[in-house]
Design a protein around this motif. Sequence first.
Motif, PDB file in Angstrom:
ATOM      1  N   PHE A 142      -0.422 -50.948 -70.337  1.00 28.48           N
ATOM      2  CA  PHE A 142      -0.896 -51.742 -71.479  1.00 28.48           C
ATOM      3  C   PHE A 142      -0.535 -53.221 -71.312  1.00 28.48           C
ATOM      4  N   MET A 143       0.633 -53.457 -70.738  1.00 25.78           N
ATOM      5  CA  MET A 143       1.057 -54.843 -70.565  1.00 25.78           C
ATOM      6  C   MET A 143       0.110 -55.593 -69.615  1.00 25.78           C
ATOM      7  N   TYR A 144      -0.285 -54.943 -68.510  1.00 27.56           N
ATOM      8  CA  TYR A 144      -1.183 -55.619 -67.562  1.00 27.56           C
ATOM      9  C   TYR A 144      -2.581 -55.787 -68.147  1.00 27.56           C
ATOM     10  N   LEU A 145      -3.000 -54.849 -68.962  1.00 31.56           N
ATOM     11  CA  LEU A 145      -4.298 -55.031 -69.640  1.00 31.56           C
ATOM     12  C   LEU A 145      -4.215 -56.184 -70.624  1.00 31.56           C
ATOM     13  N   GLY A 146      -3.055 -56.328 -71.262  1.00 32.36           N
ATOM     14  CA  GLY A 146      -2.846 -57.451 -72.165  1.00 32.36           C
ATOM     15  C   GLY A 146      -2.827 -58.774 -71.424  1.00 32.36           C
ATOM     16  N   LEU A 147      -2.262 -58.768 -70.218  1.00 29.18           N
ATOM     17  CA  LEU A 147      -2.241 -59.999 -69.408  1.00 29.18           C
ATOM     18  C   LEU A 147      -3.659 -60.438 -69.033  1.00 29.18           C
TER      19      LEU A 147
END
Length: 255
Positions: A142-147
């Motif tokens: 989720f963090m990389y999708l948020g990035l």
Amino acid sequence: MDIAALGLKVDGVDNIEKARDSLGRFTKSAGDAEKGAAGVGSETKKTSSALVDLIKNGNASERALSSIAGAAKSAAAQFIAVTAAAVGINEAAKTLAGFEKSVSSVQAVTRAGAKDMAAMRDMAKQLGVATEFSASQAADGFMYLGLAGWDAQQSIAAIPAVVDLATAASMGLAEAADTASNIMSAFGIAAENAAQVTDVLAAASSRANTDVSQLGEGIKYVGPVAAAMGISVGDAAAAMGVLADAGIQASMGGT
């Protein structure tokens, strides 16, 4: 009565007295022997009794030792159980701490509200139960999708396809999320169509001398140009596969 006869009589009397004395001594010896035998019998009984007591004591000692051994085994089993429980609790605490850290990173990147964070947290937990990846790894995805600029709803919509890509390509979930989101951003593909991209990448990597990481690296360079020319992500991946078979892989293929 003549002298000879008298002497014989006296000798007879003396012999009788001697016989009586001998009989008396014999009787006394017999009595002593009987007493001795009785003593031996008594000692034998004492010895037998002592042996019985020894055997009884030995059996009691054996039972006591068996009881001690059983107690020791029980204590050892309890110690192992307590130690295992402590180790399990410690590992669970570490896992929970890692998950909370990942969730905090997601919130910092996406700046999602409480409702969206709760939704992503629940989704991460579900993926941690239903897939080979942990809840912490799902949160990292989720963090990389948020990035990549995706909000919570977009990330939640795309994460199942990203998980499938990571599984098929035997890669980390965070790396799969980063690769897929970069390609989708380059081609302007919406989050709900993530499965389209992940399927293309999985198919291309399985049919050419390349992998998803190399495809992602190459498409990162060629993607914007291809999208501007109206070339689909599928055609771009296929071209990258042809170049990879010729030994031109990753960023070399994209330039």
